[in-house]
Design an enzyme around this catalytic site. Structure first.
Site, mmCIF file in Angstrom:
data_model
loop_
_atom_site.group_PDB
_atom_site.id
_atom_site.type_symbol
_atom_site.label_atom_id
_atom_site.label_comp_id
_atom_site.label_asym_id
_atom_site.label_seq_id
_atom_site.Cartn_x
_atom_site.Cartn_y
_atom_site.Cartn_z
ATOM 1 N N LYS A 13 7.458 -22.907 41.043
ATOM 2 C CA LYS A 13 7.517 -24.226 40.390
ATOM 3 C C LYS A 13 8.578 -24.247 39.285
ATOM 4 O O LYS A 13 9.346 -25.194 39.186
ATOM 5 C CB LYS A 13 6.149 -24.587 39.779
ATOM 6 C CG LYS A 13 5.014 -24.668 40.780
ATOM 7 C CD LYS A 13 3.741 -25.214 40.135
ATOM 8 C CE LYS A 13 3.166 -24.337 39.038
ATOM 9 N NZ LYS A 13 2.730 -22.987 39.489
ATOM 10 N N ARG A 88 -3.496 -29.526 36.042
ATOM 11 C CA ARG A 88 -4.113 -28.377 36.712
ATOM 12 C C ARG A 88 -5.580 -28.627 37.026
ATOM 13 O O ARG A 88 -6.235 -27.762 37.606
ATOM 14 C CB ARG A 88 -3.994 -27.146 35.827
ATOM 15 C CG ARG A 88 -2.846 -26.206 36.233
ATOM 16 C CD ARG A 88 -2.811 -25.124 35.214
ATOM 17 N NE ARG A 88 -2.246 -23.880 35.609
ATOM 18 C CZ ARG A 88 -1.002 -23.495 35.310
ATOM 19 N NH1 ARG A 88 -0.173 -24.311 34.715
ATOM 20 N NH2 ARG A 88 -0.607 -22.279 35.624
ATOM 21 N N ARG A 127 7.854 -10.150 38.251
ATOM 22 C CA ARG A 127 8.592 -11.185 37.518
ATOM 23 C C ARG A 127 8.929 -10.718 36.098
ATOM 24 O O ARG A 127 8.103 -10.131 35.414
ATOM 25 C CB ARG A 127 7.725 -12.443 37.449
ATOM 26 C CG ARG A 127 8.385 -13.583 36.710
ATOM 27 C CD ARG A 127 7.770 -14.884 37.081
ATOM 28 N NE ARG A 127 6.489 -15.117 36.413
ATOM 29 C CZ ARG A 127 5.828 -16.267 36.498
ATOM 30 N NH1 ARG A 127 6.306 -17.254 37.247
ATOM 31 N NH2 ARG A 127 4.679 -16.425 35.882
ATOM 32 N N ARG A 171 -5.895 -15.632 37.906
ATOM 33 C CA ARG A 171 -5.173 -16.917 37.876
ATOM 34 C C ARG A 171 -5.144 -17.561 39.262
ATOM 35 O O ARG A 171 -5.233 -18.778 39.388
ATOM 36 C CB ARG A 171 -3.745 -16.702 37.359
ATOM 37 C CG ARG A 171 -3.705 -16.400 35.864
ATOM 38 C CD ARG A 171 -2.384 -15.797 35.448
ATOM 39 N NE ARG A 171 -1.265 -16.701 35.610
ATOM 40 C CZ ARG A 171 -0.010 -16.296 35.797
ATOM 41 N NH1 ARG A 171 0.283 -15.005 35.856
ATOM 42 N NH2 ARG A 171 0.948 -17.176 35.918
#
Ligand code: AMP
Length: 216
Positions: A13, A88, A127, A171
């Protein structure tokens, strides 16, 4: 253009929102970045949010809704925005829709990126984020030229606390439980477009732009 990017953590995203920002000249608003900034500045919001973020849980709706309401009222959002990481929950989406309707505005596009779970874990655990400019790298798929240094601004790269494997799984579970219902929410409003998020950023961006074909 008022667009929302939906998808699980690691779906791309942030990367796609940056590309939309460049292409359509609308600000990229990431609630995760705004919250991390509040934590760095040690504001009241930052202190309240940190405990939830460290556990990979969602920050309570009222805090996030107030934060985003304030942000989209800023002058740079007059021509639109691309949201990354908001809404969310269905409650956030409802509150946002009401807020926009109060200003005679509405969301134009909801773009959902889908990527298989194992691929998300691979992406998130490798990441690395630049402390200076926020650029994203991956230790295997998109390594910086010099390990640990940003190619663009030479600042240090770091691993987000919540990009560690245990928190990543939490998550992803939170996404399935609390955020995935938004797919039906926006589908029912005729706004949802689904995009295959597997592959490089440029390939995914081409698919995404094809969905926005005709929009300028
Ligand atoms: P992100 O950078 O989008 O992955 O977000 C990192 C963390 O910030 C999430 O795991 C949540 O704890 C928090 N967060 C970001 N956006 C929201 C939101 N819209 N609602 C609640 N919590 C959020």
């Amino acid at each position: 253009m008022r667009a929302i990017l939906l998808g699980p953590p690691g779906a791309g995203k942030g990367t796609q929102a940056k590309l939309i920002q460049e292409r359509f000249r609308v600000p990229h608003i990431s609630t995760g970045d705004l919250l991390r900034d509040a934590i760095r500045r040690q504001t009241e919001l930052g202190r309240a949010a940190k405990q939830f973020m460290d556990r990979g849980e969602l920050v309570p709706d009222p805090l996030v809704v107030d934060m985003i309401t304030e942000r989209v009222r800023e002058p740079d959002c007059q021509g639109g925005f691309v949201l990354d990481g908001f809404p969310r929950t269905v409650a956030q989406a409802d509150a946002f829709e009401r807020m926009l309707a109060g200003r005679k505005l509405h969301v134009d596009h909801v773009l959902s990126l889908s990527v298989p779970r194992e691929e998300l874990i691979r992406r998130l655990s490798g990441r690395r984020t630049c402390r200076g400019c926020g650029a994203l790298f991956h230790v295997v798929f998109d390594p910086p030229q010099q390990p640990g240094r940003c190619d663009r601004c030479q600042s240090e790269l770091y691993q987000r606390d919540d990009d560690r494997e245990e928190t990543i799984r939490a998550r992803l579970d939170v996404y399935e439980r609390q955020t995935a219902p938004l797919l039906d929410y926006y589908r029912a409003r005729g706004l949802l477009r689904s995009i295959d998020g597997v592959g490089g950023a440029a390939a995914v961006n081409a698919r995404l732009l094809a969905q926005l074909d005709g929009w300028s």
